[in-house]
Design an enzyme around this catalytic site. Structure first.
Site, PDB file in Angstrom:
ATOM      1  N   PHE A   1      12.434 -16.102  -6.256  1.00  0.00           N
ATOM      2  CA  PHE A   1      11.880 -16.508  -4.865  1.00  0.00           C
ATOM      3  C   PHE A   1      12.036 -17.963  -4.736  1.00  0.00           C
ATOM      4  CE2 PHE A   1       7.989 -17.501  -2.183  1.00  0.00           C
ATOM      5  CZ  PHE A   1       8.305 -16.454  -1.161  1.00  0.00           C
ATOM      6  N   ASP A  36       7.231 -15.046 -14.041  1.00  0.00           N
ATOM      7  CA  ASP A  36       6.611 -14.864 -12.808  1.00  0.00           C
ATOM      8  C   ASP A  36       6.411 -13.467 -12.722  1.00  0.00           C
ATOM      9  OD1 ASP A  36       5.980 -14.490  -9.962  1.00  0.00           O
ATOM     10  OD2 ASP A  36       7.109 -16.306  -9.504  1.00  0.00           O
ATOM     11  N   ARG A  89      12.573  -3.412   3.047  1.00  0.00           N
ATOM     12  CA  ARG A  89      11.762  -3.072   1.805  1.00  0.00           C
ATOM     13  C   ARG A  89      10.608  -2.341   1.968  1.00  0.00           C
ATOM     14  NH1 ARG A  89       9.362  -8.522  -1.473  1.00  0.00           N
ATOM     15  NH2 ARG A  89       7.996  -8.432  -0.023  1.00  0.00           N
ATOM     16  N   TYR A 146      -2.728 -11.236  -4.707  1.00  0.00           N
ATOM     17  CA  TYR A 146      -2.786 -10.553  -3.317  1.00  0.00           C
ATOM     18  C   TYR A 146      -1.935  -9.363  -3.143  1.00  0.00           C
ATOM     19  CZ  TYR A 146       0.799 -14.118  -2.622  1.00  0.00           C
ATOM     20  OH  TYR A 146       1.816 -15.063  -2.631  1.00  0.00           O
ATOM     21  N   LYS A 147      -0.937  -9.018  -4.141  1.00  0.00           N
ATOM     22  CA  LYS A 147      -0.161  -7.778  -3.989  1.00  0.00           C
ATOM     23  C   LYS A 147      -0.539  -6.629  -4.618  1.00  0.00           C
ATOM     24  CE  LYS A 147       3.913 -11.121  -4.193  1.00  0.00           C
ATOM     25  NZ  LYS A 147       4.229 -11.245  -2.550  1.00  0.00           N
TER      26      LYS A 147
END
Length: 399
Positions: free
Chosen positions: A131, A200, A374, A225-226
């Protein structure tokens, strides 16, 4: 698409939903008729959160005010909530502290990792497919510590390791393709080379077993938050392996991580344990919303979540193959289970327009530039009927 084929897949979805041991978990979320397949960006709202946040605002803040740091447990929240996340990533208590953003924790972990090795190790390896922010942070950490940054793919890490390697920053799951990287073997290779592994976990925590303690991971970071459903901007977390805690030197020392936080000493003395990953005053509203969100995990085995995740992604790929015209999309997600996270990425030339139309029809995934659709599968609230519907509507938009 034949009517008979559609009936078969609809029936298969119903049978799987009826047999799903996690089906009752859907009641713990605020859901509607939308098929929500973007939980790998922002998890759905757990039903317990609004009431808990109201109590924090009205009673803890509104009535108790400053007393809540002690009486409502605000001061100990970063470690207490870290201990609730720990089982979801395979860690014992006392090794995770919650607070700050993922980016800030990546910075702490990577600079801290370099400070754990001798000065002769002058190179930092970073996942070349990472990312973007992780890459930015790694570049800054390299400049700050006088190291050279070397981007490599995860597959190239074993051959790239040398006596020059100080630290390696890797993603457990690729955010675009959903590819799951081999954390156990890569961690073992990094440690055998005398370097420090930093992982990560943003796209794996809450979706599959991680095994931080089991596999000897040194440092790890992740968002909440995922798949952990902590809410927009909910605080991230930092894992520091027990055996490294007395040597972990955070580049962001603050009063919250001081051994005497209210002593206002001129000299900094870090507190013992993972708490030295704290910096400043915690974001209490977001943190306690996260704590309430974690209630949905009570009694849930991550292994069961992983089993359903693989079944959902398998079924989605099966439905896509059955419904979507041949050659219209290309799957970027690995077929092999040991290489797959909890999302499916499909490539098509007009991906942005297709996703816009799909969202308009009540199927929410997301688009990643330049050409990727996605879809994230959150096993606690996504069912097999959702999967069949999403694939069927996708096929209609692709025709």
């Amino acid at each position: 698409m034949s009517e008979r084929l559609s009936e078969r897949l609809v029936l298969a979805a119903k049978e799987r939903d009826d047999a799903d041991p996690l089906a009752d978990r859907r009641a713990g979320f605020v859901l509607d008729d939308v098929v929500y397949l973007d939980g790998n960006s922002l998890g759905a709202l757990p039903a317990a959160v609004p009431g808990r946040v109201e109590d924090v605002v009205r009673r803890q803040w509104g009535e108790l005010r400053i007393r809540s740091w002690d009486e409502s447990g605000w001061w100990t929240a970063p470690e207490r909530i870290g201990d609730r996340i720990a089982p979801l990533v395979g860690a014992a208590a006392g090794q995770i502290v919650v607070g700050d953003s993922t980016s800030v924790n990546v910075f702490k972990a990577l600079v801290g990792a370099v400070r754990l090795v001798d000065d002769g190790r002058d190179e930092i390896l970073v996942d070349a497919t990472t990312f973007p922010t992780d890459g930015y942070i790694a570049g800054s950490a390299a400049r700050l510590t006088g190291r050279t940054l070397r981007p490599v793919t995860p597959d190239e890490v074993p051959s790239a390791l040398s006596e020059r390697t100080a630290a390696v920053l890797l993603n457990h799951v690729d955010y675009r393709t959903g590819r799951l990287h081999d954390l156990p073997s890569l961690t073992a290779a990094v440690r055998a080379a005398g370097a420090v592994a930093v992982w990560d976990l943003c796209h794996s925590a809450g979706a599959l077993p991680v095994g931080l303690d089991e596999h000897g991971v040194d440092l790890a970071v992740g968002c909440t938050y995922k798949y952990l459903n902590g809410g927009p901007g909910s605080p991230a977390y930092l894992y520091v392996r027990q055996g490294l805690q007395d040597r972990f030197d955070s580049p962001l020392p603050g009063w919250n991580s001081h051994a005497e936080p209210f002593g206002m000493r001129e000299e900094y003395a870090p507190v013992a344990g993972a708490r030295r990953g704290r910096v400043g005053t915690p974001d209490i509203l977001s943190m306690l919303a996260l704590e309430a969100a974690l209630d949905v995990w009570d009694g849930v085995r991550v292994e069961d979540v992983r089993e359903k995740s693989l079944a959902l992604t398998d079924f989605f790929l099966e439905c896509v193959a059955a419904y979507v015209p041949a050659g219209r999309v290309e799957s970027l997600t690995p077929v092999r289970h040991e290489e797959r996270g909890s999302q499916v990425a499909l490539r098509c030339a007009d991906a942005a327009e297709v996703m816009d139309r799909l969202v308009g029809r009540g199927v929410v995934g997301d688009f990643r530039s330049p050409d990727v659709l996605r879809f994230g599968f959150t096993p606690l609230y996504v069912g097999f009927a959702d999967v069949e519907r999403a694939a069927r509507l996708l096929a209609e938009e692709l025709r």
